[in-house]
Structures are given as C-alpha cells and as structure tokens.
Design a protein around this motif. Structure first.
Motif, mmCIF file in Angstrom:
data_model
loop_
_atom_site.group_PDB
_atom_site.id
_atom_site.type_symbol
_atom_site.label_atom_id
_atom_site.label_comp_id
_atom_site.label_asym_id
_atom_site.label_seq_id
_atom_site.Cartn_x
_atom_site.Cartn_y
_atom_site.Cartn_z
ATOM 1 N N VAL A 252 0.831 -1.195 0.000
ATOM 2 C CA VAL A 252 0.000 0.000 0.000
ATOM 3 C C VAL A 252 0.871 1.253 0.000
ATOM 4 O O VAL A 252 0.592 2.232 -0.677
ATOM 5 N N GLU A 253 1.961 1.226 0.763
ATOM 6 C CA GLU A 253 2.837 2.378 0.889
ATOM 7 C C GLU A 253 3.294 2.893 -0.471
ATOM 8 O O GLU A 253 3.340 4.087 -0.715
ATOM 9 N N ARG A 254 3.633 1.974 -1.366
ATOM 10 C CA ARG A 254 4.249 2.386 -2.618
ATOM 11 C C ARG A 254 3.224 2.860 -3.651
ATOM 12 O O ARG A 254 3.578 3.531 -4.596
ATOM 13 N N SER A 255 1.959 2.471 -3.504
ATOM 14 C CA SER A 255 0.967 2.811 -4.517
ATOM 15 C C SER A 255 0.008 3.891 -4.039
ATOM 16 O O SER A 255 -0.010 5.003 -4.558
ATOM 17 N N LEU A 256 -0.764 3.555 -3.011
ATOM 18 C CA LEU A 256 -1.782 4.474 -2.550
ATOM 19 C C LEU A 256 -1.187 5.787 -2.050
ATOM 20 O O LEU A 256 -1.736 6.868 -2.282
ATOM 21 N N TYR A 257 -0.055 5.718 -1.334
ATOM 22 C CA TYR A 257 0.485 6.905 -0.686
ATOM 23 C C TYR A 257 1.425 7.719 -1.574
ATOM 24 O O TYR A 257 1.932 8.752 -1.138
ATOM 25 N N ALA A 258 1.672 7.253 -2.791
ATOM 26 C CA ALA A 258 2.575 7.996 -3.670
ATOM 27 C C ALA A 258 2.107 9.432 -3.893
ATOM 28 O O ALA A 258 2.903 10.372 -3.773
ATOM 29 N N PRO A 259 0.814 9.679 -4.201
ATOM 30 C CA PRO A 259 0.380 11.068 -4.378
ATOM 31 C C PRO A 259 0.519 11.893 -3.107
ATOM 32 O O PRO A 259 0.893 13.063 -3.153
ATOM 33 N N LEU A 260 0.235 11.282 -1.947
ATOM 34 C CA LEU A 260 0.350 12.012 -0.689
ATOM 35 C C LEU A 260 1.801 12.320 -0.346
ATOM 36 O O LEU A 260 2.104 13.339 0.267
ATOM 37 N N SER A 261 2.719 11.409 -0.745
ATOM 38 C CA SER A 261 4.141 11.662 -0.494
ATOM 39 C C SER A 261 4.600 12.935 -1.190
ATOM 40 O O SER A 261 5.378 13.715 -0.636
ATOM 41 N N LEU A 262 4.120 13.152 -2.405
ATOM 42 C CA LEU A 262 4.479 14.376 -3.129
ATOM 43 C C LEU A 262 4.040 15.615 -2.356
ATOM 44 O O LEU A 262 4.791 16.570 -2.203
ATOM 45 N N SER A 263 2.799 15.590 -1.883
ATOM 46 C CA SER A 263 2.294 16.735 -1.121
ATOM 47 C C SER A 263 3.055 16.899 0.190
ATOM 48 O O SER A 263 3.360 18.020 0.613
ATOM 49 N N TYR A 264 3.382 15.791 0.836
ATOM 50 C CA TYR A 264 4.070 15.828 2.126
ATOM 51 C C TYR A 264 5.465 16.449 1.987
ATOM 52 O O TYR A 264 5.845 17.331 2.758
ATOM 53 N N TYR A 265 6.224 15.992 1.004
ATOM 54 C CA TYR A 265 7.594 16.486 0.868
ATOM 55 C C TYR A 265 7.666 17.871 0.236
ATOM 56 O O TYR A 265 8.732 18.475 0.172
ATOM 57 N N ASP A 266 6.526 18.376 -0.213
ATOM 58 C CA ASP A 266 6.481 19.767 -0.662
ATOM 59 C C ASP A 266 6.336 20.725 0.513
ATOM 60 O O ASP A 266 6.483 21.930 0.364
ATOM 61 N N LEU A 267 6.044 20.185 1.707
ATOM 62 C CA LEU A 267 5.889 21.003 2.905
ATOM 63 C C LEU A 267 7.246 21.338 3.505
ATOM 64 O O LEU A 267 8.205 20.585 3.361
ATOM 65 N N SER A 268 7.301 22.469 4.226
ATOM 66 C CA SER A 268 8.505 22.788 4.990
ATOM 67 C C SER A 268 8.614 21.834 6.168
ATOM 68 O O SER A 268 7.650 21.158 6.532
ATOM 69 N N SER A 269 9.793 21.782 6.794
ATOM 70 C CA SER A 269 10.019 20.862 7.906
ATOM 71 C C SER A 269 9.042 21.081 9.063
ATOM 72 O O SER A 269 8.474 20.116 9.575
ATOM 73 N N PRO A 270 8.785 22.336 9.498
ATOM 74 C CA PRO A 270 7.811 22.513 10.586
ATOM 75 C C PRO A 270 6.412 22.039 10.211
ATOM 76 O O PRO A 270 5.699 21.477 11.037
ATOM 77 N N LEU A 271 6.025 22.257 8.947
ATOM 78 C CA LEU A 271 4.705 21.816 8.510
ATOM 79 C C LEU A 271 4.600 20.291 8.511
ATOM 80 O O LEU A 271 3.552 19.723 8.823
#
Length: 930
Positions: A405-424
C-alpha cells in the motif's frame, strides 16, 4: 521529522545559553564546552539530513540511523527543557525576592538563602545544585551518543545539499488519454465542467477563462479533466486543444515548449521563453483555445504572468483547466471558477472497489466477501487476497502497515508531504496521534503544535498567527476536509482528516504516534512512543505497562514526567493531585468536566505551561490558586462552563495581572471588596496582548469608575468580543448612577465586533464611547433597568440586536433610531437619514411593561428623506404582554420573517386580513403568531 528536530534543538541550545548568560545563571563547570560541541555535531548532521531522508525509504540501515538520531534528539530536548525550567524558576524567585525586599520576613529568608543553615532553605539550595548536576550529567551522556551518531554518518556517504524539500516519490507524467469505461462517479461534476467549457463567453469575461479543480492527491482531479478534455462536444468546440502535465517545479520554458510542441506537432527549436511565447501568441491569435495544465504546484503569480499576457489574444470563449492540490494556486492564477473535489460517495467507492477487488472471481466467492468489502477502501490491495481470512486480517489492521500500500496508494500524498517545509511536516505528522474520524478544533491543534515546540515566533509575528497559517496551509493543500467554519465563514473552526490521509500520517510517524484504549495490550513498541493518546474507559483499571512510555507527550491519562500535553476527562477529576508539579515539561493542560473546588497550589510550579483549559463540571469550582502569577509563560487561560448556566463567581487572586504573556482570557471575575488576596479590575491594565473574547463578571457596587478606567480596555485592540456582567441590583438609587459611571469608564477597543451588557442597573445607557464602535456587528443587552433604549440606529455596522428583559421600558420611539441628518444629499438635494443601515435581525424579549413602539419611515419632511432598517430580515417579539402596535416603517423593510410569541394584544391586532396592524406586515413571506 529528523530535520525539524535537529533544527529546533540547535535553536534551543543557542537561546538557552543566551538566556542563562543574561540571567547570570551558569551551568555546572565544563558543560558550556559540551554544549558547544553538541551544537557543532548537530550542525554537521543537519547538513546531510536531506539526503538521509530521501534514502531511508529504500535503505533500512539509513532508516535505523535516523531513528537513533530522532530518539537522542527527543531526549536532549527534554534535558535542555529541564535546564530551561531551572532558569525560569530562578528568574521567578529573583523577581519575588526583589518585590518583597522591604519585608523583614522575606529579608530573613534571603539571608537564610545566602548563608545556608541546616534549615529548609539549606535543603532547597542542596536540591537545586543536585538538579543542576543531574542535568549536566545527562547533557554529557547524550552528547557522547550524538558524537557517535555523527561519526557513524560517514559510512553512508551522504550527499550535502541545499535542497530542503526532498522529492522521494516522482509523480508519473499524465496525458489526456483515458478509458471512460474504467471511470466511476463525478458524473454531475463532469457535466457541469463540460457546460463551463462550452458556455459562451461574455464581452467582460477575461480571456481565456480559467477553471481550477482543487483537491487532495489521488481524489480524481486529473481523471475529471481527462473526461472533460475527451468529451466529443468539447473536442468539436475548440480549434486548438493542448494538454500539459506541469508538476513541480514550474519550469516556464518547459511548459511553453510543451504547449508549442502540442500545437505544431513537432519539437520547437527555440529555447528562450520570450521566443516561445511569441510563437504561441501567433498560433493561438483569434482562435478558440483550450489548455489543460495538470498538477500545478506553483504559487508565484509572477511565474504565471507571462503566460497570462501571451494568451490574451485568444478568441472569446477560450478556456484553461488547472488541476492542483493547493487552493492558493487557483487564486494566484486568477481562476474565475474553482471546483473543490470532495470524496466519492459510498456507492461510487463500492463500484471502484468491487471492479478491482472482485476481478476474475466467481459469483459464489464474491458473495462470501462482499460484507467485508463494504467496510474496506482498497480494491487493488485485495485483488490478490483470495480467502475470507486474509480479507478479515486486513480489515482488522491499519492500512499503513502494508508495504504494498505504501508504494501505490500513498505515492500522491508523499508528493504533497515532501512539498511542505520541515515545521509543517511535523505539524501534519503529529495529527496521527488522534483516532480516525476525530473532529479537530483548529484552536486546539494550534495550541498543541505550540506545546510540542513546532512553532517558533518570528519578529513582529505571534506564535499563534504562525501556527494558524500552518493550519490554513494544510487545509488549503487538502490534508484536512469536512470543514465547519465560523458564523461569517471566514475561518475554519473544526475539520476532519480523511482515513487515507490519517493512515499516511501514521506511516510518516511510525513508532512515534499511537492511539490506543486501555483494553488493548500494550506491546513493546509503545515504550518508545513520543505521542500517545490513551483512552481510559470507566471501571477500567489503569494499565501499569503505560509507565514504560517514558517519553509520551500526548495521553488522555498518562503518568510521565516528560509530558508536553495532558488532557484529563472523567469521574476521577474531582481533585487534581499535588504531584502535578512534577510534569515540569507540560505546556498544555486540559481538564474536562472538572468537579473540584479549585486547583492545587503546586500547579503554579508548571512554569512552562502555555495553555490551561478548564471545562467546569459543577458549581463547586470557586477559586484559583494564589500563586498563579508564577505561570509567566501562560498564553491561554480558558474557563468553559460546559454550555450550562452556573451561578459562579470564581475568585481570581491578587497578582493575576502579572501574567502579561496572556493572549486568551475568555472569563475574568473581579472583586471590589477590600480584600488583599482578591484581584481588582485594574489588574487587566497590562494585559494588552489579549485577543478574541473577554467576559468580565462581577461588576458590583464595590467597583468604581477609577478602577474601571485603570483596566484600560481600549488598549486591548485584539479583542473582538466583550461581555460585561454587573451584579444584581439591591434597589439603591446611588448604585444606579454608579453603574452608569463604571460603564462609561469601561471604554472598549474601537474595533469591537460583539458587545454584551447584562444586569446593568443604570437608568440610561449612553456612554461616551458607544457611538464610536463603528465595527460593532452584534449587540446583546439583558436584565436592564433602562427607561429608554439608547440610540442604536446610529451604529453603522450593527447586524444583530437582542434586547432581553427590560422591565422599565414603556415606550420605544425615534430616540432608539438615533435620527440625525447624515449630510448625504441625493440628486434632488434632499438629505437622506438612514437608521440601522445594516441591521438584519432584531429581537425583543420580556419587555413586560412595553406598550408603544413608534417611529418614522417612508415619509419626507422638507429636505429630509428617512430610511429605516433597509436590510432587516428577521424581527422577533416575545413575552411583551402589553405591546399594542408596530411602527409604520416596517412597511418599507425587506422583512422575510416575523415571530410574535406570547404577546396577546399584538397577536390579535396582527391577524391576517382583519387585524389593525396587518397592513404593516402583509408583505412579509413568513409570519408566526403564537
């Protein structure tokens, strides 16, 4: 997470050392050197963290190295916080000694402090030195561990980089091609979108017309754009059609090349942006142009400006569709229409799930699995699970625990997550501690992020404002949904996190955030938990194994000296134990349905406390601890009476006004009695950082105008709501006049939006400041001794007025309207007088002696035209037993609803068709006469 921890730790090292020097309090000999060494190691580690966080996804050894770093950083943070607490307590003690320097008793104690003896003072000195030596030992020990971790990093050959936003998952390029047979749901939105694309553009419409589709990753924005792009009517409508997958970063030249290449069907030989845009302009000049920009992240309007100007030459009716996860992107690109994609309906979700999960299964097997399938969300995961036992196992576990699941479902969310600053990222990951479907209060979340140390104040910007911005950013980027907003729809009050987003947050905070209940066995993993929500059920024995979660920072019930956040709720809250003083790291304390008569004095030793919220569950609560002024870091003190009316007059102790860090003080009870231990109204004088709501209770006969003026309410410009409650009147005429003087001296800030005045005993209400409240929107007045209502019609922004219990009012006339020429002349040189220009709702209740309501309106006198309540929507009259008539000006108001309750004379005269007052109200669509 590691980057945020290390960065915060470095800042804390620097600030703690600086403050210690300022307070002339030194660490134990040799520890300054250890701290300098520690800072150097952390700076070295920080330089490689970006590469380490990228590689932890695929390299187990790097992941373990980061976990060790996280653990020691958390421990070091606790130790530095202990030292910082020692500094705060020393500063408080020093201030108290200076304040009481003239007292012989205090002087004796000071001599005792500086000349130790076998007394309690000597014991205190020994304890203090022992604590400092213990802290010094911990710092040295942890410094050694960090030194080893720093040396260990060399074996991984990390790359140094300045890129602070690691892109762990790359989004695949999208195209306009789609298999319509594989798509479910969104039919109505798709039809609306096609309608907008085909709609005829008006002459005033910007060209091209920009339509934005906004929503979280994976919710179907691209698919919806593909469906609209390939619709036969759309294909036939536009002369030129272009699809560009933008992604991140927004490369101007790359985007321009792809647009031109799609138009010319060949790769352009131009490289400069100027030349590319010039050629695009030539190609689309005067033609109906349709452009889809898929997956846009860019939030800088300057980057979009050249494209916007180059495409103005398109024919009227040209369209651009933008898909994005950020609502700010839609705004900066100048979107005329924004569609926020919500979650699919259960029916559509089931269609998607069953098509994938039941692929190539016989009908009998499908029948056996359908009941479990309705409770699941992931069709692709279930496709290769054959038995009912496998399906049940997945249903009973957390989705984030499955690697596929980590590699498929969460791929779009990973993009959004790593676009955040460290505090966010820290703020988002912290939300994993709450259970699924938890309703977040935005204020609650802001205060908790502050308690965790994720929010660092900046010059001229409050921590709360920064944290609120973080919340809004996460909301705009679709990490939250199901919003509940405040009355004027300007701010989010509450929201939820979608189940899949919650699972992703748990994935990002593995082994740090846990949410459990006491009937679940605590495994070894919980011993290293950093954030733990533990729900204790009634009649359930407290699990002893929770004592092992030494670093837990967010339980509902948890015994841990390292707590940052503690929320207690239940029958056991009849008394808070003295041992609460041991929670020295505590920043956030929430007591729900607290039934005790007060708080223990030991709570005043929590010198780091930022938020203290007490939801009072009974009328036993009477007073606050005498030493509460020691909570010098307290920013939010909230007393909530649990939505029930309790006859409380809580004693605030003398010295409360020294809490100058306060930002929230929703309730304040004052005393005018000659009591040296009780707080006076004037102690509000220096609390000028207050914002939001302030409810002042106990404005009794002992309060005088001088004390009221000392409160300096007018300087508290952050307040938008003020509630003033006077004491009951004992019939003395002198008190009536005194109340009028006190009210006049309680001058509120000019930006006030809501004012409530209760139990006021003055014969009139017309303080000097009332007509200066140009921003006042709501006014509530209750239990009044007024004989005449004040001229409220002069207040330009007033939208809601409620007057409740005014037994001395017999007549309401033009003085209530505040009739006075405005000086505004129309074309016919007449002066227009407008009373209550923005009033929408007016309510009178329990004016039991009220007989007449007179007014003017619709008439013209010489050079004057009167307009009364031109926006009034709702009028309510309740329990006004003697009222006979309504004013004539009601005929000209746009009233939509009239409620008349238990006012028998008026009810009879307002009967449809036959009542004498009926002509005045016949135009109102909805009337209730009861």
């Amino acid at each position: 997470m590691a980057e945020g921890l290390v960065t915060d730790l470095i800042k804390q090292l620097l600030s703690t050392a600086a403050w210690g020097a300022e307070q002339e309090i030194r660490l134990v000999v040799g520890v300054e050197k250890e701290i300098r060494k520690l800072e150097g190691n952390l700076q070295t580690v920080k330089a490689v963290l970006n590469d380490a966080e990228k590689r932890q996804i695929t390299e187990e050894a790097v992941k373990l190295w980061l976990e060790k770093l996280n653990n020691v950083c958390y421990e070091m943070d606790d130790v530095l916080d202990e030292w910082n607490t020692e500094l705060i307590k020393s500063a408080i003690q020093k201030e108290e000694e200076e304040k009481n320097a003239d007292s012989a008793l205090v002087l004796k104690k000071q001599v005792c402090f500086f000349i130790p003896s076998p007394s309690c003072c000597f014991g205190q000195v020994v304890d203090k030195l022992a604590r400092r030596h213990d802290i010094a030992h911990k710092i040295k020990e942890l410094d050694g561990i960090i030194d080893e971790i720093t040396k260990e990093k060399d074996r991984y050959q990390f790359q140094l980089t300045n890129d602070l936003s690691p892109k762990v998952v790359e989004r695949p390029q999208t195209t306009s091609f789609v298999d319509v047979s594989e798509i479910y749901g969104r039919d109505s939105i798709k039809d609306d979108l096609v309608g907008m694309l085909l709609g005829k553009g008006s002459e005033e419409e910007s060209s091209p017309h920009i339509i934005s589709l906004v929503g979280m990753g994976g919710i179907g924005k691209t698919t919806l754009a593909q469906l609209a792009y390939n619709d036969p009517k759309v294909q036939a409508h536009f002369e030129i059609k272009v699809w560009v997958c933008v992604s991140n970063p927004f490369d101007q030249c790359k985007v321009a090349k792809e647009i031109l290449e799609s138009i010319e069907h060949q790769s352009p030989n131009l490289t400069a942006l100027q030349g590319l845009l010039e050629k695009i302009t030539i190609k689309v000049w005067g033609k109906k142009f349709f452009l889809v920009l898929d997956d846009v992240w860019m939030e800088d309007s300057i980057m979009w400006e050249p494209f916007k100007n180059a495409l103005k030459c398109c024919a009227q009716g040209s369209r651009i569709i933008v898909t994005t996860r950020k609502s700010r992107v839609a705004k900066v690109m100048g979107s005329v229409s924004v569609t926020n994609l919500e979650l699919l309906s259960k029916k559509d979700c089931w269609s998607v799930f069953s098509k994938i999960a039941f692929f190539d299964r016989d009908p009998k097997q499908r029948e056996q699995l359908e009941d479990l399938g309705w409770q699941m969300t992931l069709g692709s995961l279930m496709r290769f699970k054959r038995s009912r036992e496998e399906w049940k196992s997945i249903l009973d576990n957390n989705l984030w625990e499955f690697e596929d699941v980590e590699r498929s479902l969460y791929a779009p969310l990973s993009l959004s997550y790593y676009d955040l600053s460290s505090p966010l990222r820290q703020c988002f990951s912290f939300c994993a501690v709450f259970p699924k479907d938890y309703v977040f209060s935005s204020n609650e979340l802001v205060f908790m992020w502050m308690a965790q140390g994720y929010i660092k104040s900046k010059a001229n910007m409050e921590m709360e404002i920064i944290a609120r911005d973080y919340f809004e950013i996460l909301a705009m980027r679709s990490f939250f949904h199901d919003f509940e907003k405040n009355e004027d729809n300007s701010k989010i009050k509450k929201c939820k996190m979608h189940d899949i987003v919650h699972d992703f947050a748990q994935l990002m905070s593995k082994n740090e955030c846990f949410s459990i209940n006491s009937d679940k066995e605590l495994g070894s993993d919980y011993k290293i938990a950093r954030h733990l929500q533990l729900e204790i059920l009634k009649k359930t024995q407290f699990p002893e194994s929770i004592y092992n979660a030494k670093k837990s920072t967010h339980p509902h019930f948890c015994i841990s000296k390292c707590l940052r956040i503690l929320s207690l709720n239940g029958d056991m809250l009849k008394e808070l134990p003295d041992a609460v003083e041991n929670f020295i790291h505590l920043r956030y304390l929430n007591l729900v349905d607290y039934c005790g008569n007060g708080l223990p004095e030991t709570i005043c030793h929590l010198s780091n406390l930022q938020t203290l919220k007490i939801i009072i569950g009974s009328n036993e609560f009477q007073k606050l601890p005498q030493g509460i002024s020691k909570l010098i870091n307290l920013r939010h003190f909230i007393l909530d009476f649990n939505n029930c009316w309790l006859n409380l007059n809580i004693e605030f102790p003398r010295g409360f006004g020294r809490l100058t860090s306060l930002r929230t003080l929703n309730y304040f009870s004052v005393s005018g009695k000659d009591d040296s231990n009780r707080c006076k109204l004037g102690e509000l004088r220096n609390l000028n950082h207050l914002y939001g709501t302030l409810d002042i209770n106990g404005l009794g006969s002992e309060i005088d105008a001088c004390d009221a003026e000392h409160a300096q309410l007018k300087k508290k410009i952050g307040l938008h709501t003020l509630i003033l409650s006077f004491d009951e009147w004992d019939g003395e005429e002198i008190i009536r006049e005194k109340d009028a003087l006190v009210l006049n001296a309680l001058e509120p800030p000019p930006n006030l939006e809501y004012l409530s005045i209760g139990m006021y005993r003055g014969p009139t209400m017309f303080p000097n400041w009332m007509m200066s409240l140009n921003n006042l929107k709501k006014l509530y007045m209750s239990n009044l001794s007024l004989e005449h209502l004040p001229p409220l019609g002069k207040l330009p922004s007033l939208e809601i007025v409620k007057i409740w219990v005014a037994s001395s009012v017999k007549k309401v006339s033009v003085e209530f309207l505040g009739i006075e020429a405005s000086g505004k002349k129309e074309n016919d040189d007449k002066i227009t007088i407008i009373a209550f220009p923005n009033l929408k709702s007016l309510s009178f209740s329990y004016l039991q002696e009220w007989e007449e309501w007179n007014g003017i309106g619709g008439e013209e006198e010489d050079c004057v035209r009167f307009t009364i309540m031109p926006r009034l929507q709702h009028l309510k009259i309740s329990e006004c037993l003697k009222l006979k008539s309504l004013p004539n000006f009601l005929r000209t108001t746009p009233l939509q609803k009239l409620d008349i309750y238990n006012s028998p004379i008026l009810k009879e005269r307002c009967k449809r068709g036959t009542g004498e007052e009926w002509p005045k109200i016949s135009h109102i669509p909805k009337t209730n006469l009861k």
